[in-house]
Design a protein around this motif. Structure first.
Motif, PDB file in Angstrom:
ATOM      1  N   GLU A  64      22.884  35.481  39.714  1.00  0.00           N
ATOM      2  CA  GLU A  64      24.087  36.171  39.948  1.00  0.00           C
ATOM      3  C   GLU A  64      25.100  35.548  40.346  1.00  0.00           C
ATOM      4  N   GLU A  65      25.133  34.695  41.451  1.00  0.00           N
ATOM      5  CA  GLU A  65      26.182  34.126  42.272  1.00  0.00           C
ATOM      6  C   GLU A  65      26.741  33.209  41.111  1.00  0.00           C
ATOM      7  N   GLN A  66      25.911  32.536  40.297  1.00  0.00           N
ATOM      8  CA  GLN A  66      26.349  31.502  39.521  1.00  0.00           C
ATOM      9  C   GLN A  66      27.276  32.330  38.115  1.00  0.00           C
ATOM     10  N   LYS A  67      26.875  33.386  37.857  1.00  0.00           N
ATOM     11  CA  LYS A  67      27.578  34.098  36.901  1.00  0.00           C
ATOM     12  C   LYS A  67      28.856  34.601  37.539  1.00  0.00           C
ATOM     13  N   ASN A  68      29.175  34.805  38.562  1.00  0.00           N
ATOM     14  CA  ASN A  68      30.172  35.285  39.401  1.00  0.00           C
ATOM     15  C   ASN A  68      31.160  34.019  39.572  1.00  0.00           C
ATOM     16  N   LEU A  69      30.597  32.906  39.707  1.00  0.00           N
ATOM     17  CA  LEU A  69      31.424  31.774  40.020  1.00  0.00           C
ATOM     18  C   LEU A  69      31.813  31.047  38.747  1.00  0.00           C
ATOM     19  N   TYR A  84      26.972  34.763  50.828  1.00  0.00           N
ATOM     20  CA  TYR A  84      25.813  34.517  49.851  1.00  0.00           C
ATOM     21  C   TYR A  84      24.584  34.326  50.480  1.00  0.00           C
ATOM     22  N   ARG A 109      32.450  32.692  52.106  1.00  0.00           N
ATOM     23  CA  ARG A 109      31.536  32.888  50.982  1.00  0.00           C
ATOM     24  C   ARG A 109      30.410  32.329  51.065  1.00  0.00           C
ATOM     25  N   VAL A 158      32.848  33.022  36.116  1.00  0.00           N
ATOM     26  CA  VAL A 158      33.936  34.001  35.799  1.00  0.00           C
ATOM     27  C   VAL A 158      35.084  33.550  36.638  1.00  0.00           C
ATOM     28  N   GLU A 159      34.993  33.304  38.103  1.00  0.00           N
ATOM     29  CA  GLU A 159      36.150  32.732  38.794  1.00  0.00           C
ATOM     30  C   GLU A 159      36.771  31.629  38.382  1.00  0.00           C
TER      31      GLU A 159
END
Length: 176
Positions: free
Chosen positions: A124-129, A65, A61, A131-132
């Protein structure tokens, strides 16, 4: 007969408990690794040293990234650079500058836009993280609840098995 049923149930519950503990351990480890990776992304630029110190489960990942962040930053820079350079030229009012100053300013504009693009990719990656991480935390909570239920049922099954064993035991009395 009840003794055998309770023994089988105790065995099944012990296996379920072990499986659930294993799943809980895997999710806890994954959540911890994800949090370490999120901290690394939150710091801003990810370097090769950061990659080498990241958890092994997050290596793929991290690599994805870095590629995504670079490509996003390049695209952002290429889209916005002409407008920024035109704005700079307008601010200067057409005044003549030496070529070295022009090149330095272009480099500064490109670098600033690249950094802005990287920051957008990091957001964007922090938002995805998040959620996960939320999904993993929810799954972890579900497994903890399930483990508590299994543990309680296991204790009750052991107690019932032990009572059945006591009832099956021969009762000798002395007759005189």
């Amino acid at each position: 007969m009840g003794f055998l049923m309770f023994t089988a149930r105790v065995h099944d519950l012990a296996r379920q408990k072990s499986d659930t503990q294993y799943k809980l351990l895997k999710i806890s480890r994954k959540l911890r690794d994800l949090q370490q990776y999120a901290a690394m992304v939150g710091n801003g630029n990810i370097s090769i040293g950061d990659l080498l110190s990241s958890p092994g489960s997050m290596m793929g990942r991290s690599m994805a990234y870095i590629g995504y962040a670079h490509n996003t930053a390049m695209q952002y820079m290429q889209m916005n650079a002409p407008m920024m350079q035109m704005m700079y030229q307008q601010q200067m009012g057409g005044a003549m500058q030496n070529p070295q100053q022009m090149q330095q300013m272009q480099n500064y504009i490109m670098r600033s836009l690249y950094i802005q693009g990287r920051e957008q990719a990091a957001q964007e990656e922090q938002k995805n993280l998040k959620v996960e991480e939320g999904k993993l935390a929810q799954e972890q909570e579900t497994l903890k609840t399930l483990l508590d239920e299994i543990t309680q049922e296991l204790q009750e099954a052991k107690k019932a098995r032990d009572e059945d064993v006591k009832m099956m035991a021969p009762k000798y009395t002395a007759n005189a």
